[in-house]
Write an enzyme that holds these catalytic residues in place. Structure first.
Site, PDB file in Angstrom:
ATOM      1  N   HIS A 280       0.868  -1.171   0.000  1.00 47.65           N
ATOM      2  CA  HIS A 280       0.000   0.000   0.000  1.00 47.65           C
ATOM      3  C   HIS A 280       0.905   1.221   0.000  1.00 47.65           C
ATOM      4  O   HIS A 280       1.875   1.293   0.763  1.00 47.65           O
ATOM      5  CB  HIS A 280      -0.890  -0.003   1.255  1.00 47.65           C
ATOM      6  CG  HIS A 280      -2.039   0.941   1.163  1.00 47.65           C
ATOM      7  ND1 HIS A 280      -1.878   2.309   1.169  1.00 47.65           N
ATOM      8  CD2 HIS A 280      -3.379   0.735   1.075  1.00 47.65           C
ATOM      9  CE1 HIS A 280      -3.057   2.893   1.087  1.00 47.65           C
ATOM     10  NE2 HIS A 280      -3.993   1.963   1.025  1.00 47.65           N
TER      11      HIS A 280
ATOM     12  N   ARG B 258      -6.180   9.657  -1.272  1.00 46.88           N
ATOM     13  CA  ARG B 258      -5.701   9.995  -2.613  1.00 46.88           C
ATOM     14  C   ARG B 258      -6.868  10.097  -3.589  1.00 46.88           C
ATOM     15  O   ARG B 258      -6.871  10.948  -4.482  1.00 46.88           O
ATOM     16  CB  ARG B 258      -4.689   8.954  -3.087  1.00 46.88           C
ATOM     17  CG  ARG B 258      -3.359   9.036  -2.338  1.00 46.88           C
ATOM     18  CD  ARG B 258      -2.343   8.034  -2.867  1.00 46.88           C
ATOM     19  NE  ARG B 258      -2.705   6.661  -2.564  1.00 46.88           N
ATOM     20  CZ  ARG B 258      -2.963   5.724  -3.458  1.00 46.88           C
ATOM     21  NH1 ARG B 258      -2.924   6.007  -4.753  1.00 46.88           N
ATOM     22  NH2 ARG B 258      -3.263   4.495  -3.085  1.00 46.88           N
TER      23      ARG B 258
END
Length: 576
Positions: free
Chosen positions: A237, A259
């Site tokens: 990740h 994001r």
């Protein structure tokens, strides 16, 4: 030595989303069967499902479709997924999310018109990630836990599975376990067993799962001779919290929705660098963003602790604090201001796409053994889309719960364990008590560094060779290292030793499979073989433990639904 023996009809190893869904479905399918859930910690309080922040991918809203979700999954997996498994995942997710709401009792966030809200996640062409704020896993696992408690489903809490035990005729007889609270061994005979222990790539310096996750399920499956697929595919990740070396919070995920909502990644010079790597910027897939951050780290364009920054303040601190309350609170606990300032992040080992080979009904090559969740492989290929993880667990956990009672009806009866294998596995688990006590922490640190440095985000042949040699040394040192026999009840040093053995065994398979794959796909990137290779002739790796050692082979991907260069979507979607 006293070996306690128990008997159940269905034994479920693991109490995450896959295990609890399986228990509920199995009980509903045949309430007369005795269903037992065994878990390394406390039911509903351990495992990775509880830690899910982002949400649950499902195609529900106008403009989206199961076909679109499927194509995102296949393309995100770089054409390596088992397409029947991927189709089962995306099509059954629609049914399962309704079940979560209407039968399990989950509350998810909604739009003003009452429809389920879908947030933006990287690598997807539609905002389809259903969620409960940024604490979706807690909502799902709490409701599942309540439903299990309300039914006559047996629980073996704080029980560690150490071996799958065959019958003398080769069929599955049951599972050898350790009661962590007492140190006693228990053999649990079962007509059917579900392997749902979860993944947990905690052999890396930076990792997201809790320390009790140690790949035990895959280590047991490997030792039993089962074939494992895609073992080189470890997902990093991109945004693990980098809080310094003196806190266990380092590595904890700051979810992808940050994001997706418009968060920016900045290097140490405050340059928004993702434009240098991919046109999708921060919304590129996890593997792309992780490699971009890794490149900035290698070039020493880093934040004070050696990572990069995530910045959310340009979206408005009040908005960020409202939409990502869990993340803001978590960062504040570590002294960071996510809503109004900068937070240091680093790629962190998060999810394991590899696992036991299974069919779409969760059955494995071993009659009576089923697999679901992160122990299974094939549905994600080279890269898992954010939001497909908890969908995977609940979809296939439910399927396993439906299938196992039917399998028992067609194959009734418990099978006598092979006592020779049972005794050998008992002695294997007791191995450290016959050795002089040593420093397990030093060995753990060596493992963390070896996997991060040599088998990490970016790989090459020389590094993999060094990593394999180092793993051989670590395992030899571990087998020569023991611990004081000061009692076995809650002997966490013993379990640390067992964790390290599982992690080391699985780490070797990861490294060997990574060396075998001489191209770059998704989470697996070889700097000496940077091209993806020919997509129509895609092959996946298969690892199997044999009498002669670990055997790594390759098999062709079967394009049963769509071939590279084709799409299931209308032209207007395919062009997006």
């Amino acid at each position: 030595m006293t070996l306690e023996r128990l008997k159940t009809d269905i034994l479920i190893l693991g109490s995450g989303g896959a295990g609890l869904f399986a228990a509920l479905h199995a009980h509903k399918a045949n309430p007369d069967l005795d269903v037992t859930v065994a878990t390394k910690g406390l039911l509903g309080k351990c495992g990775c499902t509880r830690m899910v922040q982002g949400g649950y991918n499902v195609a529900l809203n106008p403009g989206d479709s199961v076909e679109r979700h499927f194509m995102d999954t296949i393309e995100g997996g770089k054409w390596l997924p088992h397409q029947e498994l991927a189709w089962t995942l995306v099509s059954t997710a629609v049914e399962r999310v309704r079940e979560l709401e209407n039968e399990i009792g989950c509350f998810f966030d909604r739009n003003a018109d009452g429809t389920l809200h879908g947030k933006a996640f990287a690598g997807q062409t539609f905002d389809r990630t259903v969620h409960k704020g940024d604490l979706t896993g807690i909502e799902i696992i709490n409701r599942l836990m309540e439903q299990v408690w309300a039914r006559p489903i047996r629980r073996l809490e704080e029980h560690r599975a150490v071996a799958l035990i065959p019958a003398q005729d080769g069929a599955l007889a049951g599972v050898l376990m350790i009661d962590i609270r007492t140190g006693a061994f228990r053999f649990v005979a079962a007509q059917a067993v579900l392997l749902a222990t979860g993944g947990g790539p905690t052999m890396y310096r930076y990792h997201t799962p809790s320390g009790d996750k140690s790949m035990d399920g895959l280590a047991m499956a490997l030792r039993a001779g089962l074939p494992l697929r895609d073992m080189e595919m470890v997902q990093f990740h991109p945004t693990g919290l980098l809080a310094g070396a003196d806190t266990r919070m380092t590595g904890t995920v700051l979810e992808e929705g940050l994001r997706g909502a418009g968060g920016h990644l900045l290097n140490g010079a405050m340059h928004r660098f993702m434009g240098d790597y991919d046109e999708n910027l921060e919304r590129a897939t996890r593997d792309v963003v992780s490699r971009a951050i890794h490149a900035e780290m290698k070039a020493a364009r880093t934040s004070p602790h050696g990572g990069v920054y995530i910045k959310m303040s340009h979206l408005g601190p009040a908005k960020v604090a409202k939409e990502f309350k869990g993340m803001v609170d978590r960062c504040r606990d570590c002294g960071f201001d996510l809503a109004g300032g900068l937070v240091e992040v680093v790629p962190t080992a998060h999810y394991f796409m590899g696992g036991v080979i299974c069919r779409a009904d969760t059955a494995t090559d071993w009659p009576g053994l089923f697999v679901a969740g992160e122990d299974a492989s094939g549905m994600h290929g080279a890269n898992r889309l954010g939001g497909n993880g908890v969908a995977n667990s609940t979809v296939f956990g439910g399927i396993a719960g439906d299938v196992m009672p039917r399998w028992i009806a067609a194959n009734p009866g418990h099978r006598a364990a092979d006592e020779h294998v049972l005794d050998a596995e008992l002695q294997r688990a007791l191995h450290p008590f016959a050795r002089k006590a040593g420093n397990l922490n030093d060995l753990r640190e060596k493992l963390l560094d070896t996997m991060w440095d040599e088998v990490g985000v970016v790989r090459d042949r020389a590094g993999l060779d060094r990593g394999i040699a180092a793993l051989d040394t670590i395992e030899a040192e571990l087998l020569a290292t023991g611990l004081a026999d000061d009692g076995r009840a809650f002997n966490m040093t013993w379990h640390d030793w067992l964790n390290l053995r599982s992690l080391t065994e699985v780490s070797r398979v990861i490294a060997l499979a990574a060396r075998k794959r001489e191209n770059s796909r998704g989470a697996h990137f070889r700097s000496d073989f940077p091209e993806p290779g020919d997509l129509p002739s895609s092959r996946f790796t298969v690892a199997r433990q044999t009498a002669g050692g670990l055997d790594i082979t390759e098999e062709p991907v079967q394009f049963t639904h769509v071939k590279p260069g084709e799409t299931l979507l209308p032209d207007k979607f395919a062009a997006e």
